[in-house]
Design a protein around this motif. Structure first.
Motif, PDB file in Angstrom:
ATOM      1  N   GLU A 101      -3.943  16.313   7.275  1.00 26.43           N
ATOM      2  CA  GLU A 101      -3.220  16.904   8.400  1.00 26.43           C
ATOM      3  C   GLU A 101      -4.175  17.655   9.332  1.00 26.43           C
ATOM      4  N   MET A 102      -5.083  18.422   8.714  1.00 30.29           N
ATOM      5  CA  MET A 102      -6.036  19.222   9.494  1.00 30.29           C
ATOM      6  C   MET A 102      -7.238  18.400   9.936  1.00 30.29           C
ATOM      7  N   LYS A 103      -7.296  17.142   9.492  1.00 28.35           N
ATOM      8  CA  LYS A 103      -8.469  16.280   9.721  1.00 28.35           C
ATOM      9  C   LYS A 103      -9.755  17.012   9.308  1.00 28.35           C
ATOM     10  N   PHE A 104      -9.710  17.572   8.125  1.00 29.76           N
ATOM     11  CA  PHE A 104     -10.828  18.416   7.695  1.00 29.76           C
ATOM     12  C   PHE A 104     -12.112  17.621   7.478  1.00 29.76           C
ATOM     13  N   PHE A 105     -11.956  16.333   7.189  1.00 29.63           N
ATOM     14  CA  PHE A 105     -13.151  15.501   6.973  1.00 29.63           C
ATOM     15  C   PHE A 105     -14.008  15.443   8.234  1.00 29.63           C
ATOM     16  N   GLN A 106     -13.375  15.703   9.393  1.00 31.00           N
ATOM     17  CA  GLN A 106     -14.124  15.655  10.651  1.00 31.00           C
ATOM     18  C   GLN A 106     -15.087  16.827  10.812  1.00 31.00           C
ATOM     19  N   ILE A 107     -14.976  17.785   9.921  1.00 29.51           N
ATOM     20  CA  ILE A 107     -15.812  18.974  10.068  1.00 29.51           C
ATOM     21  C   ILE A 107     -17.310  18.623  10.045  1.00 29.51           C
ATOM     22  N   PHE A 108     -17.633  17.476   9.458  1.00 31.46           N
ATOM     23  CA  PHE A 108     -19.041  17.048   9.414  1.00 31.46           C
ATOM     24  C   PHE A 108     -19.450  16.255  10.654  1.00 31.46           C
TER      25      PHE A 108
END
Ligand SMILES: [Zn+2]
Ligand SMILES: [Zn+2]
Lengths: 353, 380
Positions: free
Chosen positions: A36-43
């Motif tokens: 939901e937060m697209k946390f994988f995009q943090i990289f």
């Protein structure tokens, strides 16, 4: 790379607090929030060397939530976060999760708790990380280069991630009660043996409450129920759940034992999530102010004492009158006061933090 | 119970902070390693990754899980399920519409950078180079393999104290070493210009200069860790240069210091504080701070070729001082009292120095004094 530490911390906290609100320890729930937060995009968008440095930074940050005093649920969230970050990082070879020797026992205990409670996903993920060789077994959690770093302010969110205080419960264990009863009995007998006749001794020497042990136990139980109630009162929206919570509390036959394992129970999880919402309110009001503490915590000591200190039943009157110095030396010192004191110390420690 | 959870026995070798986030209390490195190995199964720190099926079978058996649940567990916990990206998004680009604060900031920074002309820092370029060379390197011979359960230490070496401007800004060099290395091996890995310094005036015979390298003449050196001076005694001409300090301390009622030989001391024999500055002294008074920033068990992603250790992972690159005639080559000589020179002292490269100061037969022209010069950037 330190320039983004604050941002990373707040993103991790946001993810963990959403997980906390899910009142779950399931990886399914976690990964839903993560997506939901697209946390994988943090990289995304980090350049070559930054990839490693950023992975190092965020893994270190996530790891900091994986240890006590954070609650079991938050620690589970932190474990899932580590697993997900480790798996999604863009650095090659991967940056490892640094585990210092002093934390190892905590981690093994965490694993055991998860096994005992049959949280299969927790155990699976922890062991997967081990099997994937995701850990560095280190001396310390970060590299130490004698740099004085700017102290990152402890966020208010973090306070909501911690276990509610259970010092009195931990202090007054079943073993302690048994031991106390035993000693109390021996002591009584010893005093009695000084006098030739039994009826004389009973009245003149028995200055301590006879039901000391029972009363101590009752007071702690009472305190715990009050604690649950207080937490549920703080959130007016779920008054209904609050009652079931209290029933839950009183239902438990062996309260003291259950407190130890409460991290797994739904009951305390709701306690904590309410606690968290309460804190969050403070965060928004705090953004205006310049100090690091929310206005609610800037109450006077007296007001805080009144709010935080539990006074049980008929002891209230006694406690409300000021404690005289001579009272401190009196034999019949109410047990409750000790417990209150402990609680007071704990809560004032919280405020200081 | 909570109170007794972490016994703070000072005699243990479980590192803990002396000053939070700065340095640890002193502990014995070898015992620290033993403590880890006692707690772990050999498979935990092995360089081999466990076979997935074996892992699943073991897990299912230990937790009493049937095959169906195991399948479900594996699919729920699959890392792939965490990357639910539409193929349009390029991982090399900062996503423009993210709600994550980290990405909002990264986007801002990148936009700012794009608006300026940007050169990659030379330090970064060089670090890339070092990293590429060393990561995950396996030896050709099995005997050269770093053993499983070996310790890897990260050691920062700082500039000598005389170049005060650079102190503590950046370590001069960062090295990776193994627990089985001796301090003498660390010494040999530390490059310092003062080892290459040539003392003396050589204007009458410039060709003789190279044979007077300081490191060949003054071989004594010591490390200082936790009350012990570790002297280099490998060569007959070595003297114990810590003696003066120890005697001075004795006469001034300081706590006693002791001595040992650096060639006989391995890191695992040492008692140190991680993160704490210690001393390396050579050439009599060239003093470097040494900080052990990390100690950990070796990992499969480390460079596993023993022969490549001590492994340089970072090195500061100096700007070099160029010849005042050609402005191309690094200075090798400086002269004083030199009427041919535009300044006093004046720096020359070897070629310009000789062309200007000597005739075709090598005869000295005019009066001047010439001293060999070693640039700090000589090791770049
Ligand atoms: Zn030096
Ligand atoms: Zn030149």
């Amino acid at each position: 790379m330190d320039f983004c530490l604050k941002q990373v911390q707040s993103d991790c906290e946001e993810l963990l607090s959403r997980f906390q609100r899910s009142e779950s320890v399931r990886f399914e729930n976690f990964s839903e929030i993560w997506r939901e937060m697209k946390f994988f995009q943090i990289f995304y968008g980090t350049t070559k060397r930054q990839k490693r440095m950023f992975a190092r930074l965020i893994l270190d940050k996530a790891y900091s939530f994986f240890l006590p005093p954070f609650s079991f649920q938050i620690r589970v969230g932190a474990l899932y976060l580590l697993y997900s970050l480790y798996g999604c990082q863009t650095a090659s070879p991967q940056e490892q999760i640094r585990v210092p020797l002093k934390d190892w026992e905590d981690i093994k205990r965490f694993e055991k708790d998860a096994v005992d409670a049959q949280h299969l996903d927790v155990v699976y993920i922890l062991r997967q990380l081990m099997a994937q060789k995701a850990f560095y077994f280190t001396a310390m959690p970060t590299l130490l280069s004698y740099n004085k770093k700017r102290k990152l302010q402890k966020s208010l969110q973090c306070v909501g991630f911690m276990e509610p205080s259970s010092r009195p419960q931990e202090l007054v264990s079943t073993e302690l009660l048994e031991e106390l009863a035993h000693i109390h009995g021996l002591y009584g007998k010893m005093k009695g043996s000084v006098f030739p006749s039994t009826e004389q001794s009973a009245s003149s020497v028995q200055l301590i409450r006879k039901d000391l042990v029972l009363e101590l136990r009752r007071t702690v139980v009472d305190f715990y129920q009050w604690q649950c109630k207080k937490e549920s009162d703080e959130d007016e929206d779920d008054g209904g759940e609050g009652t079931s919570l209290q029933q839950e509390c009183s239902k438990r036959a062996d309260l003291l034992a259950s407190i130890k394992s409460k991290a797994f129970g739904q009951a305390s999880e709701t306690c904590r999530s309410r606690r968290h919402r309460h804190v969050e309110l403070n965060v928004s009001s705090n953004e205006v102010g310049s100090s690091g503490f929310p206005s609610a915590q800037r109450l006077s000591l007296k007001a805080r004492t009144k709010r935080d200190v539990r006074i049980s039943g008929d002891m209230r009157k006694e406690a409300e009158t000021r404690t005289q110095i001579n009272r401190l030396t009196s034999l019949d010192f109410p047990v409750t006061k000790n417990i209150q004191k402990t609680q007071k110390e704990v809560s004032s420690e919280d405020d200081d933090a | 119970m909570a109170a007794s959870r972490r016994p703070s026995d000072p005699s243990t070798n479980i590192p803990d902070y002396e000053y939070q986030d700065v340095n640890t209390k002193a502990f014995h490195i070898g015992s620290f390693r033993t403590e880890w190995l006692n707690r772990l199964k050999p498979s935990d720190y092995s360089f081999q990754v466990e076979d997935e099926d074996a892992f699943d079978a073991k897990f299912a058996q230990e937790l009493g899980v049937n095959a169906e649940t195991m399948m479900e567990l594996k699919s729920v916990c699959n890392v792939e399920s965490l990357r639910c990206d539409d193929a349009k998004v390029d991982p090399e680009v900062v996503p423009p519409d993210s709600t994550l604060q980290t990405l909002v900031q990264r986007k801002e920074k990148q936009d700012l950078k794009a608006s300026k002309k940007f050169f990659k820092n030379r330090h970064e370029l060089y670090a890339d180079e070092l990293e590429r060379l060393t990561i995950g390197k396996n030896p050709e011979l099995v005997d050269d393999m770093v053993p499983e359960g070996e310790l890897i230490l990260t050691i920062n070496v700082f500039y000598p104290d005389v170049i005060e401007k650079f102190n503590f800004i950046r370590p001069h060099a960062a090295l990776l070493m193994m627990g089985s290395h001796t301090l003498a091996e660390l010494r040999d890995a530390i490059c310092c210009v003062s080892d290459l310094q040539v003392c003396g005036e050589f204007s009458n015979n410039p060709d003789a200069a190279p044979s007077f390298l300081s490191k060949d003449h003054f071989k004594s050196a010591f490390f200082y860790f936790e009350g012990v001076f570790y002297n280099d005694m490998r060569f007959p001409e070595c003297v114990d240069i810590s003696r003066t300090t120890i005697e001075w301390a004795e006469s001034h009622n300081f706590p006693p210091f002791s001595q040992a030989k650096m060639e006989d001391t391995r890191f695992v024999d040492l008692k140190v504080k991680v993160g704490f500055p210690y001393l390396y002294c050579h050439q009599g008074d060239c003093e470097h701070l040494i900080i052990i920033t990390d100690i950990r068990l070796a990992h499969r992603s480390d460079c596993l070729d023993k022969k490549l250790y001590p492994l340089l992972t970072h090195k500061h690159r100096f700007t070099t001082q160029k010849c005042s005639v050609c402005h191309v080559f690094i200075g090798r000589w400086f002269t004083t009292g030199d009427r041919l020179a535009p300044s006093d002292p004046c720096l020359f490269c070897d070629k310009c120095f000789r062309m200007l100061h000597y005739d075709a037969q090598g005869n000295k022209l005019g009066e001047f004094q010439a001293f060999p010069f070693v640039d700090r950037g000589a090791f770049n």
